[in-house]
Design a protein around this motif. Sequence first.
Motif, PDB file in Angstrom:
ATOM      1  N   ALA A 163       1.094  -1.331  -0.134  1.00  0.00           N
ATOM      2  CA  ALA A 163       0.227  -0.170  -0.184  1.00  0.00           C
ATOM      3  C   ALA A 163       1.449   1.540   0.105  1.00  0.00           C
ATOM      4  O   ALA A 163       1.113   1.365   0.987  1.00  0.00           O
ATOM      5  N   ASP A 164       0.223   2.548  -0.867  1.00  0.00           N
ATOM      6  CA  ASP A 164       1.380   3.248  -1.048  1.00  0.00           C
ATOM      7  C   ASP A 164       0.596   4.656  -0.174  1.00  0.00           C
ATOM      8  O   ASP A 164       1.358   5.555  -0.043  1.00  0.00           O
ATOM      9  N   ALA A 165      -0.314   3.993  -0.018  1.00  0.00           N
ATOM     10  CA  ALA A 165      -1.324   4.951   0.982  1.00  0.00           C
ATOM     11  C   ALA A 165      -2.632   4.605   1.884  1.00  0.00           C
ATOM     12  O   ALA A 165      -3.013   3.261   1.222  1.00  0.00           O
ATOM     13  N   VAL A 166      -2.897   4.940   2.585  1.00  0.00           N
ATOM     14  CA  VAL A 166      -4.418   4.893   2.570  1.00  0.00           C
ATOM     15  C   VAL A 166      -5.323   5.465   3.062  1.00  0.00           C
ATOM     16  O   VAL A 166      -4.919   6.781   3.002  1.00  0.00           O
ATOM     17  N   LEU A 167      -6.792   5.375   2.450  1.00  0.00           N
ATOM     18  CA  LEU A 167      -7.726   6.333   3.023  1.00  0.00           C
ATOM     19  C   LEU A 167      -8.859   5.549   3.685  1.00  0.00           C
ATOM     20  O   LEU A 167      -9.424   4.929   3.376  1.00  0.00           O
ATOM     21  N   LEU A 168      -8.885   6.156   4.939  1.00  0.00           N
ATOM     22  CA  LEU A 168     -10.060   6.439   5.786  1.00  0.00           C
ATOM     23  C   LEU A 168     -11.859   6.846   6.496  1.00  0.00           C
ATOM     24  O   LEU A 168     -11.045   7.856   6.217  1.00  0.00           O
ATOM     25  N   GLU A 169     -12.549   6.694   6.000  1.00  0.00           N
ATOM     26  CA  GLU A 169     -13.345   7.301   6.728  1.00  0.00           C
ATOM     27  C   GLU A 169     -14.258   7.046   8.169  1.00  0.00           C
ATOM     28  O   GLU A 169     -14.356   6.238   8.797  1.00  0.00           O
ATOM     29  N   GLY A 170     -14.964   7.951   8.069  1.00  0.00           N
ATOM     30  CA  GLY A 170     -15.278   8.714   9.906  1.00  0.00           C
ATOM     31  C   GLY A 170     -13.816   8.171  11.149  1.00  0.00           C
ATOM     32  O   GLY A 170     -12.667   8.554  10.550  1.00  0.00           O
ATOM     33  N   SER A 171     -14.296   8.379  12.473  1.00  0.00           N
ATOM     34  CA  SER A 171     -13.779   7.970  13.428  1.00  0.00           C
ATOM     35  C   SER A 171     -14.211   7.091  14.620  1.00  0.00           C
ATOM     36  O   SER A 171     -14.278   7.776  15.572  1.00  0.00           O
ATOM     37  N   SER A 172     -14.826   5.859  14.136  1.00  0.00           N
ATOM     38  CA  SER A 172     -14.394   4.567  14.605  1.00  0.00           C
ATOM     39  C   SER A 172     -12.993   4.273  15.391  1.00  0.00           C
ATOM     40  O   SER A 172     -11.559   4.031  14.712  1.00  0.00           O
ATOM     41  N   ASN A 173     -13.235   2.944  15.816  1.00  0.00           N
ATOM     42  CA  ASN A 173     -12.423   2.749  17.221  1.00  0.00           C
ATOM     43  C   ASN A 173     -11.522   1.784  15.859  1.00  0.00           C
ATOM     44  O   ASN A 173     -10.069   1.740  15.758  1.00  0.00           O
ATOM     45  N   SER A 174     -11.943   0.961  14.883  1.00  0.00           N
ATOM     46  CA  SER A 174     -11.522   0.387  13.965  1.00  0.00           C
ATOM     47  C   SER A 174     -10.662   1.609  12.749  1.00  0.00           C
ATOM     48  O   SER A 174      -9.657   1.194  11.999  1.00  0.00           O
TER      49      SER A 174
END
Length: 357
Positions: free
Chosen positions: A91-102
């Motif tokens: 992975a060259d980058a990750v895009l994360l959504e939200g603000s959960s524990n996961s």
Amino acid sequence: MKKKHLFLLTNNTNLGHIVPIIRELTNYRDLFIPRTIHTGTHYPSHLKQHPFFSSLNETESIHLGLSESTPSQNTARTQLALDAVLQEKKADAVLLEGSSNSTLGACLVARQENIPIFHLNTTQEHCSLPNQPCPIHDLIAQLASVHYPTSPDIAQNLLKKGLLKKTITYVGNPLTDTLHALKNESKQSPFYKTLGLKKKSYILLNIRKSHAIKASQAHKKSIQVLASLCHHKTVIALHPLPNTPLFNPLNEKKIDLLPQISPKYPGILNLIQHANAIITDNDTFQLEAYFYKTPCFTLFDTKTRTISASQHTAIPLPKTTDTVMAEYNKKKYPLPPLWDGKAAARVVKHLIKTMIL
């Protein structure tokens, strides 16, 4: 030019935020190889063929196979599962959504592997108010490399947390891209008619979390006031996934409760558009109701979509019966800037600028 591997992680049944970005990335196949990673903490992997997901036309995906657990376990199990994926797939980058524990767990793994983190901040808890710290939001904010707030209020809040302005790019809200794209289809859908309903003759009830269940029990009268707005006094229990426990506090003969339903996403939007009101503990429902100008009532006031709260369109219960009616009649829905259906294009343009140019 070597393609960039971009992982997009989601743990919510509403993929509407991520899917527009994935679709936009497919226009740049010479630059990116996108993959969606589902944690599974809100739905099992065998439901990926459910009409709700198929109607979103998602591309290649990886399912971590996790299940709902305690907050700490969700964080730890996401770390273990995602770490295994990242050891096998680059992975060259990750895009994360939200603000959960996961989301926090994913941030910790990516940061440990020195993978840039692009965070789509779609929600904001009111615990950011004085004397109400919100450690998960604060930790994610510190770990992320780039922030994509989905409302001007969230952008301002990030600045107040001391984050550098150059790391914050307001792009609008990708979910509204989905809503714009499906607006005509959902409006013309006859789904509400298939239930024997008329426009503005029903309310939607979506209650899942335990603290909201307690709130609904304690404030049953307020919910009944909303039900009385409907000519037929019909209440629909709605959830995007089948056989999902959903609490109903209105077990009374004078209110007609339809069986719980689970339509495709355009069908859900059709019900939202033509509903008289919505009662929910789901912050995405609040945003969808806001977009379609449907009065929305929340069952607790500790977590609401920031834009809904600031514009007073998501109305927390409990309220007195008189107050409920007064709030219902306000109906003000100014859309924020950049909620124009082009947010995903702006996200991808920024990704290209940051990762490639």
